[in-house]
Design a protein around this motif. Structure first.
Motif: not given
Lengths: 119, 420
Positions: B223-230, B250-255, B375-378
């Motif tokens: 489960l990667m944080p970048q995947f969640i933000v994307r 915060q940085m993953w969200a920004a990117l 992720v998507e469902g949640a």
């Protein structure tokens, strides 16, 4: 490098603290500072001699202008202003040395303001 | 009068906080409301207007530049000048990179958007600035997270700096063309006069750098944080209000969140205040009840204002709290890994509560996510559910924010994955 800055500020408590606070925060070195009321009782003039390189001195002026209590900032260029420094010296002399000290003072146009017994 | 002065100072010129100190005896005193005299502050000026010479200097520089880049930040948002920036880019076809505070000024899914610049910015934004011959900076302060080594920043470029605060210009690096004025007014003037052709060779070069250096992360089933933000970016189409706390999340969200509108990415920026994200989201949803609001928080940050779950529940506020839970004070751990030989010191949150249980204690529905398939469902469920919802994402623990330029580095000194 040195700069003489003359600031007009609003005359109420806390203003000098704001100015000094700015200098402390940014680590600008105050060489000397003098403040006094002007002919307008709502306005005080603060004269500061600050040292640093040209970049720092440029920032000092700009940051001072941002303070709400600061009405005007003037950079007193050496070539454009009349400057005076005042030194008050206290000298401990024995009765024997007194005449010699007064003679020396007179040579340099120093004024003897006070003579007293005890320090 | 003091209160009126305070509001006047706070809202004009370069907006900012003002402290009003009201002692107890004043609080208890009787006053009669004063007549509305105008505010008179001789020491305060609300900013100057750009001169014709300054505008002409900018136009001249634009005519001669072959590799221009726009660097825009929070000042554009303060001025409400996003429309003018977009019009400027439409006319000039100059690519744009933003600071953290500038996200959303220009739609980030557009070709000319280079994303965020700086220590954790995109590689292509940093390369573009490094190769540029003219940086048109608007409403930014060249913070050290962006500039890195001042001597090595944009070595080939002339720098135009447009800002309402004269003290910002030349504060960090020397500026070739300073312009003091309100951005909206300055850009409107520029837009009425600017007339330059698109620099197609430069645009091709940029497109090439972009395609060769995309944002990447290992997509291997964890489960990667970048995947969640994307996913969040995709599902909300870049139009939700996103607030963040401080740290890796915060940085993953920004990117990875591609903002389409300004004033939708709410973050504490240079202040770096942990505990900001959730209360900011509460404020955001009260101000904009019709927009989806998601607070992206770290497990460390969230616990600093965790009690606001009561506020969210009390007022039934539709704030969606996404906790990026890795059991660490992640950003500090990353630095300890990269620069201090993995000597993790007081960055491991050895005990974290079960956030879902905590939420349920506050009578707030909660979802736990441990696998990428969930992720998507949640996200969809959280957005659909009325009122506050907490989602606890158990992300990959030792994932690092990349790209990264170490402190004091030049813009091409990226740390490669292997060194991490």
């Amino acid at each position: 490098m040195q700069k003489i800055i003359s600031i007009l500020v609003r005359n109420h408590p806390g203003v000098l603290s704001h100015v000094a606070g700015l200098f402390t925060r940014r680590a600008y070195n105050i060489e000397s500072i003098a403040a006094g009321e002007t002919e307008n009782p709502e306005v005080t003039r603060i004269t500061i001699v600050v040292s640093g390189d040209e970049f720092i001195l440029d920032q000092v002026t700009k940051q001072l202008e941002k303070l709400v209590d600061v009405i005007q900032v003037q950079d007193l260029k050496y070539s454009e202003s009349v400057t005076r420094e005042l030194v008050l010296l206290t000298i401990f002399v024995s009765v024997k040395q007194r005449q010699k000290v007064i003679a020396t003072a007179n040579t340099f146009d120093a004024v003897v303001l006070d003579i007293s017994e005890k320090p | 009068m003091t209160i009126r002065e305070a509001f006047y100072i706070a809202r004009t010129g370069r907006p900012g906080p003002v402290l009003i100190d009201i002692p107890k005896d004043v609080q208890n005193a009787w006053i009669s409301p004063q007549s509305l005299e105008p505010v008179d502050l001789p020491g305060y000026s609300t900013g100057r207007k750009a001169t014709a010479e300054q505008i002409d200097a900018v136009l001249d520089a634009l005519r001669h530049a072959r590799r221009p880049v726009i660097y825009a930040g929070g000042g554009v948002t303060c001025s409400g000048a996003s429309k003018q920036v977009r019009a400027f880019i439409k006319k000039t076809r100059i690519p744009i990179t933003t600071s953290l505070m500038g996200k959303g000024i220009y739609p980030e899914n557009e070709e000319l958007s280079l994303g965020m610049l700086g220590m954790h910015g995109t590689k292509y934004a940093n390369y573009a600035v490094h190769e540029s011959d003219l940086i048109i900076s608007m409403g930014v302060r060249f913070d050290d997270r962006v500039v890195g080594n001042v001597q090595r920043f944009a070595p080939l470029a002339k720098i135009i700096h447009i800002d309402i605060d004269p003290a910002e210009i030349g504060k960090r690096l020397s500026v070739d063309i300073p312009v003091v004025g309100d951005l909206k007014a300055v850009l409107t003037k520029l837009n009425s006069k600017v007339n330059i052709p698109a620099r197609q060779e430069w645009l091709d070069q940029i497109a090439d750098i972009k395609s060769k250096n995309p944002l990447t992360y290992k997509d291997d089933g964890r489960l990667m944080p970048q995947f969640i933000v994307r996913a969040l970016s995709r599902i909300t189409r870049g139009r939700a209000i996103i607030t963040t706390d401080v740290g890796q999340h915060q940085m993953w969200a920004a990117l990875y969140y591609q903002c389409i509108e300004p004033r939708r990415f709410i973050t504490s920026g240079g202040s770096g205040t942990m505990g900001y994200g959730f209360p900011a989201a509460i404020g955001a949803t009260v101000g904009c009840p019709k927009l989806p609001v998601v607070a992206i928080c770290g497990d460390g940050s969230f616990q600093m204002c965790i009690q606001e779950l009561a506020t969210a529940r009390m007022y039934h506020l539709p704030v969606k709290i996404f906790i990026f839970n890795n059991g660490y004070l992640g950003m500090v751990r990353q630095w300890q890994q990269m620069f201090y030989n993995r000597r993790y010191s007081h960055t491991t949150l050895e005990f974290n509560p079960d956030f879902c249980q905590v939420a349920k204690g506050y009578d707030i529905p909660a979802i736990r996510v441990t696998e990428p398939e969930e992720v998507e469902g949640a996200i969809n469920q959280a957005l659909k559910t009325e009122g506050p919802v907490l989602v606890d994402f158990h992300i990959e623990r030792e994932e690092n924010v990349m790209p990264m330029i170490p402190p004091g580095g030049g813009q091409t000194d990226f740390i490669s994955e292997g060194e991490a």
